[in-house]
Design a protein around this motif. Structure first.
Motif, PDB file in Angstrom:
ATOM      1  N   PRO A  34       3.899   3.048 -19.665  1.00 57.58           N
ATOM      2  CA  PRO A  34       4.887   2.997 -20.742  1.00 57.58           C
ATOM      3  C   PRO A  34       6.301   2.779 -20.211  1.00 57.58           C
ATOM      4  O   PRO A  34       6.524   2.720 -18.998  1.00 57.58           O
ATOM      5  N   ASP A  35       7.236   2.718 -21.125  1.00 56.96           N
ATOM      6  CA  ASP A  35       8.645   2.569 -20.790  1.00 56.96           C
ATOM      7  C   ASP A  35       9.089   3.750 -19.939  1.00 56.96           C
ATOM      8  O   ASP A  35       8.975   4.901 -20.370  1.00 56.96           O
ATOM      9  N   PRO A  36       9.604   3.507 -18.738  1.00 61.64           N
ATOM     10  CA  PRO A  36      10.023   4.613 -17.876  1.00 61.64           C
ATOM     11  C   PRO A  36      11.246   5.353 -18.410  1.00 61.64           C
ATOM     12  O   PRO A  36      11.522   6.489 -17.994  1.00 61.64           O
ATOM     13  N   GLY A  37      11.962   4.768 -19.348  1.00 58.55           N
ATOM     14  CA  GLY A  37      13.153   5.396 -19.897  1.00 58.55           C
ATOM     15  C   GLY A  37      12.863   6.667 -20.673  1.00 58.55           C
ATOM     16  O   GLY A  37      13.765   7.453 -20.943  1.00 58.55           O
ATOM     17  N   ASP A  38      11.611   6.883 -21.029  1.00 54.90           N
ATOM     18  CA  ASP A  38      11.218   8.082 -21.769  1.00 54.90           C
ATOM     19  C   ASP A  38      10.919   9.267 -20.861  1.00 54.90           C
ATOM     20  O   ASP A  38      10.505  10.316 -21.340  1.00 54.90           O
ATOM     21  N   TYR A  39      11.124   9.105 -19.535  1.00 48.54           N
ATOM     22  CA  TYR A  39      10.743  10.134 -18.568  1.00 48.54           C
ATOM     23  C   TYR A  39      11.934  10.487 -17.683  1.00 48.54           C
ATOM     24  O   TYR A  39      12.709   9.615 -17.297  1.00 48.54           O
ATOM     25  N   GLY A  40      12.032  11.764 -17.334  1.00 51.68           N
ATOM     26  CA  GLY A  40      13.086  12.212 -16.441  1.00 51.68           C
ATOM     27  C   GLY A  40      12.755  11.982 -14.976  1.00 51.68           C
ATOM     28  O   GLY A  40      13.645  11.820 -14.139  1.00 51.68           O
ATOM     29  N   PHE A  41      11.456  11.980 -14.656  1.00 52.26           N
ATOM     30  CA  PHE A  41      10.996  11.763 -13.282  1.00 52.26           C
ATOM     31  C   PHE A  41       9.844  10.781 -13.310  1.00 52.26           C
ATOM     32  O   PHE A  41       8.913  10.917 -14.121  1.00 52.26           O
ATOM     33  N   VAL A  42       9.906   9.776 -12.431  1.00 49.83           N
ATOM     34  CA  VAL A  42       8.849   8.774 -12.349  1.00 49.83           C
ATOM     35  C   VAL A  42       8.376   8.677 -10.899  1.00 49.83           C
ATOM     36  O   VAL A  42       9.162   8.392  -9.996  1.00 49.83           O
ATOM     37  N   ALA A  43       7.089   8.947 -10.693  1.00 49.74           N
ATOM     38  CA  ALA A  43       6.449   8.765  -9.382  1.00 49.74           C
ATOM     39  C   ALA A  43       5.796   7.386  -9.405  1.00 49.74           C
ATOM     40  O   ALA A  43       4.996   7.099 -10.298  1.00 49.74           O
ATOM     41  N   ILE A  44       6.147   6.547  -8.448  1.00 47.75           N
ATOM     42  CA  ILE A  44       5.661   5.169  -8.443  1.00 47.75           C
ATOM     43  C   ILE A  44       4.872   4.918  -7.162  1.00 47.75           C
ATOM     44  O   ILE A  44       5.394   5.085  -6.058  1.00 47.75           O
ATOM     45  N   GLY A  45       3.623   4.493  -7.337  1.00 46.84           N
ATOM     46  CA  GLY A  45       2.746   4.217  -6.209  1.00 46.84           C
ATOM     47  C   GLY A  45       2.411   2.749  -6.074  1.00 46.84           C
ATOM     48  O   GLY A  45       2.253   2.037  -7.066  1.00 46.84           O
ATOM     49  N   PHE A  46       2.287   2.312  -4.834  1.00 44.76           N
ATOM     50  CA  PHE A  46       2.027   0.906  -4.540  1.00 44.76           C
ATOM     51  C   PHE A  46       1.145   0.798  -3.304  1.00 44.76           C
ATOM     52  O   PHE A  46       1.037   1.716  -2.515  1.00 44.76           O
ATOM     53  N   TRP A  47       0.532  -0.342  -3.156  1.00 45.30           N
ATOM     54  CA  TRP A  47      -0.136  -0.663  -1.898  1.00 45.30           C
ATOM     55  C   TRP A  47       0.747  -1.700  -1.200  1.00 45.30           C
ATOM     56  O   TRP A  47       1.431  -2.485  -1.846  1.00 45.30           O
ATOM     57  N   VAL A  48       0.764  -1.633   0.100  1.00 47.13           N
ATOM     58  CA  VAL A  48       1.650  -2.501   0.867  1.00 47.13           C
ATOM     59  C   VAL A  48       1.018  -3.883   1.006  1.00 47.13           C
ATOM     60  O   VAL A  48      -0.132  -4.019   1.420  1.00 47.13           O
ATOM     61  N   ASP A  49       1.799  -4.882   0.649  1.00 46.42           N
ATOM     62  CA  ASP A  49       1.385  -6.275   0.741  1.00 46.42           C
ATOM     63  C   ASP A  49       2.481  -7.036   1.476  1.00 46.42           C
ATOM     64  O   ASP A  49       3.614  -7.113   0.993  1.00 46.42           O
ATOM     65  N   LYS A  50       2.156  -7.543   2.637  1.00 44.89           N
ATOM     66  CA  LYS A  50       3.109  -8.307   3.453  1.00 44.89           C
ATOM     67  C   LYS A  50       4.398  -7.517   3.718  1.00 44.89           C
ATOM     68  O   LYS A  50       5.501  -8.049   3.647  1.00 44.89           O
ATOM     69  N   GLY A  51       4.254  -6.226   3.973  1.00 48.72           N
ATOM     70  CA  GLY A  51       5.387  -5.409   4.375  1.00 48.72           C
ATOM     71  C   GLY A  51       6.241  -4.836   3.263  1.00 48.72           C
ATOM     72  O   GLY A  51       7.315  -4.296   3.526  1.00 48.72           O
ATOM     73  N   GLU A  52       5.783  -4.951   2.020  1.00 49.19           N
ATOM     74  CA  GLU A  52       6.544  -4.403   0.899  1.00 49.19           C
ATOM     75  C   GLU A  52       5.593  -4.013  -0.232  1.00 49.19           C
ATOM     76  O   GLU A  52       4.406  -4.330  -0.175  1.00 49.19           O
ATOM     77  N   PRO A  53       6.110  -3.326  -1.262  1.00 48.77           N
ATOM     78  CA  PRO A  53       5.232  -2.989  -2.380  1.00 48.77           C
ATOM     79  C   PRO A  53       4.606  -4.250  -2.980  1.00 48.77           C
ATOM     80  O   PRO A  53       5.225  -5.320  -3.009  1.00 48.77           O
ATOM     81  N   ASP A  54       3.379  -4.107  -3.461  1.00 49.27           N
ATOM     82  CA  ASP A  54       2.679  -5.237  -4.066  1.00 49.27           C
ATOM     83  C   ASP A  54       3.438  -5.750  -5.291  1.00 49.27           C
ATOM     84  O   ASP A  54       4.288  -5.056  -5.853  1.00 49.27           O
ATOM     85  N   ALA A  55       3.129  -6.956  -5.707  1.00 50.99           N
ATOM     86  CA  ALA A  55       3.871  -7.640  -6.770  1.00 50.99           C
ATOM     87  C   ALA A  55       3.853  -6.878  -8.091  1.00 50.99           C
ATOM     88  O   ALA A  55       4.884  -6.788  -8.774  1.00 50.99           O
ATOM     89  N   LYS A  56       2.716  -6.325  -8.480  1.00 51.69           N
ATOM     90  CA  LYS A  56       2.643  -5.603  -9.762  1.00 51.69           C
ATOM     91  C   LYS A  56       3.534  -4.362  -9.732  1.00 51.69           C
ATOM     92  O   LYS A  56       4.223  -4.063 -10.706  1.00 51.69           O
ATOM     93  N   ALA A  57       3.516  -3.647  -8.610  1.00 52.38           N
ATOM     94  CA  ALA A  57       4.377  -2.458  -8.492  1.00 52.38           C
ATOM     95  C   ALA A  57       5.840  -2.874  -8.520  1.00 52.38           C
ATOM     96  O   ALA A  57       6.665  -2.233  -9.189  1.00 52.38           O
TER      97      ALA A  57
END
Length: 178
Positions: A38-61
């Motif tokens: 959902p829209d992250p603006g509705d939350y005070g804290f957002v934990a964001i997880g990603f898998w590393v792709d070519k040295g950075e977070p993946d495109a979807k993340a």
């Protein structure tokens, strides 16, 4: 404070870590893949997880990270490399850079098994790009074992610390349930 755990996962590694983090965050909190987040603006804290792709977070993340503005965030990721390597630190630095305009309370990264399709692509690349040295082969074999219970406990500890800095406690409050 309402919290959100959002993750992008190709092999299930990052989702596994996300679920462990979700278990210990104080309620109310929600958990979603980036596809349903959902829209992250509705939350005070957002934990964001990603898998590393070519040295950075993946495109979807990365696409989801662009939507997060003015929030307190925690970042977590999985990668095939050693989690205490320079490469892992550089990946987390790139993730932090993507979160400009937010307050990053902390980060966590651990090894995770590498998608077989990625391994096949690496094998087909020029040997000078990703040579299959004995060290690389050992790291790939070790990555197959992760994230393990110790990784999940370490992720929970890192996010308990972030929750405590939010003033939410992190222990004693009602935890989120998957």
């Amino acid at each position: 404070m309402k919290s959100l755990v959002v993750y992008s996962s190709r092999t299930g590694n990052t989702e596994k870590v996300a679920r462990a983090i979700h278990e210990i965050l104080p309620a109310p909190c929600d958990i979603h893949s980036v596809e349903t987040a959902p829209d992250p603006g509705d939350y005070g804290f957002v934990a964001i997880g990603f898998w590393v792709d070519k040295g950075e977070p993946d495109a979807k993340a990365k696409d989801y990270m662009k939507r997060v503005q003015g929030r307190k965030v925690g970042l977590f990721g999985t990668l095939g490399a050693w989690p205490d390597s320079d490469h892992a630190r550089e990946c987390l630095d790139k993730a932090r850079e993507l979160m400009a305009g937010n307050e990053v309370l902390g980060t966590f990264i651990c090894q995770g098994r590498i998608d077989p399709a990625v391994l096949e692509m690496m094998r087909k690349m020029a040997s000078d790009v990703h040579p299959m040295t004995p060290e690389r082969q050992a790291r790939i074999r070790e990555a197959e074992k992760h994230p393990d219970e110790a990784d999940l406990l370490a992720a929970q500890a890192a996010f308990r610390d972030m929750a405590a800095r939010l003033g939410a406690g992190g222990t004693g409050d009602a935890p989120c349930v998957p």
